[in-house]
Design an enzyme around this catalytic site. Structure first.
Site, mmCIF file in Angstrom:
data_model
loop_
_atom_site.group_PDB
_atom_site.id
_atom_site.type_symbol
_atom_site.label_atom_id
_atom_site.label_comp_id
_atom_site.label_asym_id
_atom_site.label_seq_id
_atom_site.Cartn_x
_atom_site.Cartn_y
_atom_site.Cartn_z
ATOM 1 N N VAL A 102 0.830 -1.203 0.000
ATOM 2 C CA VAL A 102 0.000 0.000 0.000
ATOM 3 C C VAL A 102 0.869 1.259 0.000
ATOM 4 O O VAL A 102 0.384 2.355 0.218
ATOM 5 C CB VAL A 102 -0.983 -0.020 1.199
ATOM 6 C CG1 VAL A 102 -2.016 -1.128 1.022
ATOM 7 C CG2 VAL A 102 -0.250 -0.212 2.535
ATOM 8 N N HIS A 118 -4.215 -4.129 -3.011
ATOM 9 C CA HIS A 118 -4.719 -3.867 -1.659
ATOM 10 C C HIS A 118 -4.875 -2.379 -1.361
ATOM 11 O O HIS A 118 -4.862 -1.972 -0.205
ATOM 12 C CB HIS A 118 -3.803 -4.557 -0.626
ATOM 13 C CG HIS A 118 -3.888 -6.052 -0.680
ATOM 14 N ND1 HIS A 118 -2.974 -6.897 -0.093
ATOM 15 C CD2 HIS A 118 -4.822 -6.877 -1.265
ATOM 16 C CE1 HIS A 118 -3.327 -8.165 -0.320
ATOM 17 N NE2 HIS A 118 -4.427 -8.175 -1.021
ATOM 18 N N SER A 196 4.513 -13.739 1.570
ATOM 19 C CA SER A 196 4.300 -15.036 2.211
ATOM 20 C C SER A 196 3.300 -15.861 1.407
ATOM 21 O O SER A 196 3.173 -17.065 1.608
ATOM 22 C CB SER A 196 3.804 -14.843 3.646
ATOM 23 O OG SER A 196 2.655 -14.025 3.652
ATOM 24 N N ASN A 220 12.577 -14.892 -2.016
ATOM 25 C CA ASN A 220 12.219 -14.650 -0.615
ATOM 26 C C ASN A 220 13.438 -14.932 0.264
ATOM 27 O O ASN A 220 14.237 -15.825 -0.055
ATOM 28 C CB ASN A 220 11.060 -15.581 -0.219
ATOM 29 C CG ASN A 220 10.290 -15.070 0.984
ATOM 30 O OD1 ASN A 220 10.834 -14.982 2.076
ATOM 31 N ND2 ASN A 220 9.040 -14.720 0.781
HETATM 32 P P1 OAD Z 1 4.017 -10.887 4.788
HETATM 33 O O1 OAD Z 1 4.514 -10.129 5.958
HETATM 34 O O2 OAD Z 1 2.949 -11.890 5.001
HETATM 35 O O3 OAD Z 1 5.239 -11.618 4.091
HETATM 36 C C1 OAD Z 1 6.423 -10.953 3.795
HETATM 37 C C2 OAD Z 1 7.345 -11.940 3.133
HETATM 38 O O4 OAD Z 1 8.530 -11.251 2.766
HETATM 39 C C3 OAD Z 1 7.777 -13.114 4.044
HETATM 40 O O5 OAD Z 1 7.654 -14.323 3.310
HETATM 41 C C4 OAD Z 1 9.247 -12.800 4.366
HETATM 42 O O6 OAD Z 1 10.019 -13.984 4.496
HETATM 43 C C5 OAD Z 1 9.661 -12.021 3.131
HETATM 44 N N1 OAD Z 1 10.740 -11.044 3.349
HETATM 45 C C6 OAD Z 1 10.955 -10.230 4.394
HETATM 46 N N2 OAD Z 1 12.016 -9.434 4.195
HETATM 47 C C7 OAD Z 1 12.498 -9.770 2.968
HETATM 48 C C8 OAD Z 1 13.573 -9.299 2.176
HETATM 49 N N3 OAD Z 1 14.382 -8.310 2.586
HETATM 50 N N4 OAD Z 1 13.788 -9.877 0.977
HETATM 51 C C9 OAD Z 1 12.981 -10.892 0.534
HETATM 52 N N5 OAD Z 1 11.944 -11.368 1.234
HETATM 53 C C10 OAD Z 1 11.686 -10.796 2.430
HETATM 54 O O7 OAD Z 1 3.575 -9.794 3.692
HETATM 55 P P2 OAD Z 1 2.671 -10.013 2.396
HETATM 56 O O8 OAD Z 1 2.894 -11.342 1.799
HETATM 57 O O9 OAD Z 1 2.878 -8.821 1.544
HETATM 58 O O10 OAD Z 1 -2.874 -7.117 3.292
HETATM 59 O O11 OAD Z 1 1.236 -9.966 3.046
HETATM 60 C C11 OAD Z 1 0.106 -10.027 2.219
HETATM 61 C C12 OAD Z 1 -0.970 -9.145 2.764
HETATM 62 O O12 OAD Z 1 -1.220 -9.465 4.140
HETATM 63 C C13 OAD Z 1 -0.621 -7.670 2.810
HETATM 64 O O13 OAD Z 1 -0.806 -7.010 1.576
HETATM 65 C C14 OAD Z 1 -1.560 -7.154 3.850
HETATM 66 C C15 OAD Z 1 -1.453 -8.239 4.890
HETATM 67 O O14 OAD Z 1 -2.573 -8.405 5.701
HETATM 68 C C16 OAD Z 1 -3.618 -6.026 3.428
HETATM 69 O O15 OAD Z 1 -3.232 -5.047 4.027
HETATM 70 C C17 OAD Z 1 -4.954 -6.137 2.778
#
Ligand code: OAD
Length: 250
Positions: A102, A118, A196, A220
């Site tokens: 966002v 989102h 994730s 990741n």
């Molecule tokens: P998550 O916090 O669920 O996942 C973040 C991912 O990034 C994890 O798999 C980490 O291992 C990985 N990660 C962290 N730092 C990293 C880096 N420097 N390089 C590579 N990978 C890294 O976030 P999202 O998958 O984006 O929804 O979550 C999905 C949605 O859940 C979001 O958009 C949000 C949340 O609720 C809404 O706000 C509607």
């Protein structure tokens, strides 16, 4: 598959989709949602902050928290992932950028067209009539995470102005979802970066790409289970994307 092989796919791809999650902005200092200790949902309660009911129950708590996040984004700078993706656009015939984030870090890195599944912290609207509201640049310093700030009132109907993000229980913006799904089905290379992959329907996109014959690569820092047809680059998003783009084109 080694990065050199993935770079070969990238070099010949007709349509590349880049799909980013919070891990893509992590190295800009924006917290992810689910990383142990630092993730937002590890430290804050979604039921108090991420539903329309929560906003109506305590508008100031909710608005204050999203203002904290918005101001954190305003202070942040795009990182190597956003830059590598912007650079990629000049090397491939077609690039579609789909984000769950966002923030506006892709745009500020030079990618003007981004599908935001989102919503955005920068596009608040009235919770009652839906009218768009200006999100002025703040003059005050970053508030603390738990501070209450009274939301502005809608100039049309006097309802509360809510953050322009998608909350739990809400539909994704129609056009964004339609465009994202069409791109996933059309692409021949799908790069899923720093997510994730557990929040649906966004998490369907890699499967839609795979089912339509695309090569799907997950980037990741933490390894997770994938099918035998998908590929994984384990490493930070910035270093992985920089290596991949350099290997393919420079
Ligand atoms: P998550 O916090 O669920 O996942 C973040 C991912 O990034 C994890 O798999 C980490 O291992 C990985 N990660 C962290 N730092 C990293 C880096 N420097 N390089 C590579 N990978 C890294 O976030 P999202 O998958 O984006 O929804 O979550 C999905 C949605 O859940 C979001 O958009 C949000 C949340 O609720 C809404 O706000 C509607």
């Amino acid at each position: 598959m080694p990065i050199t092989k993935i770079a070969e796919h990238l070099r010949v791809a007709r349509h590349v989709v880049v799909f980013t999650g919070a891990g893509a902005s992590a190295e800009s200092g924006i917290p992810t949602f689910r990383d142990t200790l630092t993730g937002l949902w590890e430290n804050f309660d979604t039921s108090k902050l991420a539903t329309a009911e929560a906003f109506r129950a305590d508008p100031s708590l909710c608005w204050g928290w999203y203002e904290w996040r918005r101001r954190k984004v305003i202070q942040a700078q795009p990182n190597g992932v956003h830059n590598a993706i912007a650079l990629l656009a000049s090397h491939v015939p077609k690039l579609t950028i789909i984000t769950q984030n966002v923030d506006d870090l892709h745009e500020r890195a030079g990618s003007p067209v981004v599908t935001h599944l989102h919503g955005s912290l920068h596009s608040p609207r009235c919770i009652d009539c839906g009218s768009a509201h200006e999100a002025p640049l703040p003059s005050e310093p970053l508030p603390e995470a738990g501070i209450r700030i009274e939301p502005p009132r809608c100039t049309s109907c006097n309802g509360y102005v809510r953050p322009g993000v998608v909350w739990f229980g809400e539909m994704l913006p129609d056009e964004a979802w339609t465009d994202a799904l069409a791109a996933a089905k059309d692409c021949d290379l799908f790069l899923s970066i720093g997510t994730s992959g557990i929040v649906y329907p966004a998490a369907e996109l890699p499967f839609a790409a795979l089912a339509n014959g695309a090569t799907v690569v997950h980037i990741n820092s933490l390894r997770f289970a994938i099918s035998s047809q998908e590929f994984f680059i384990q490493g930070t998003a910035t270093s992985s994307m920089k290596s991949l783009v350099e290997e393919a084109f420079l």
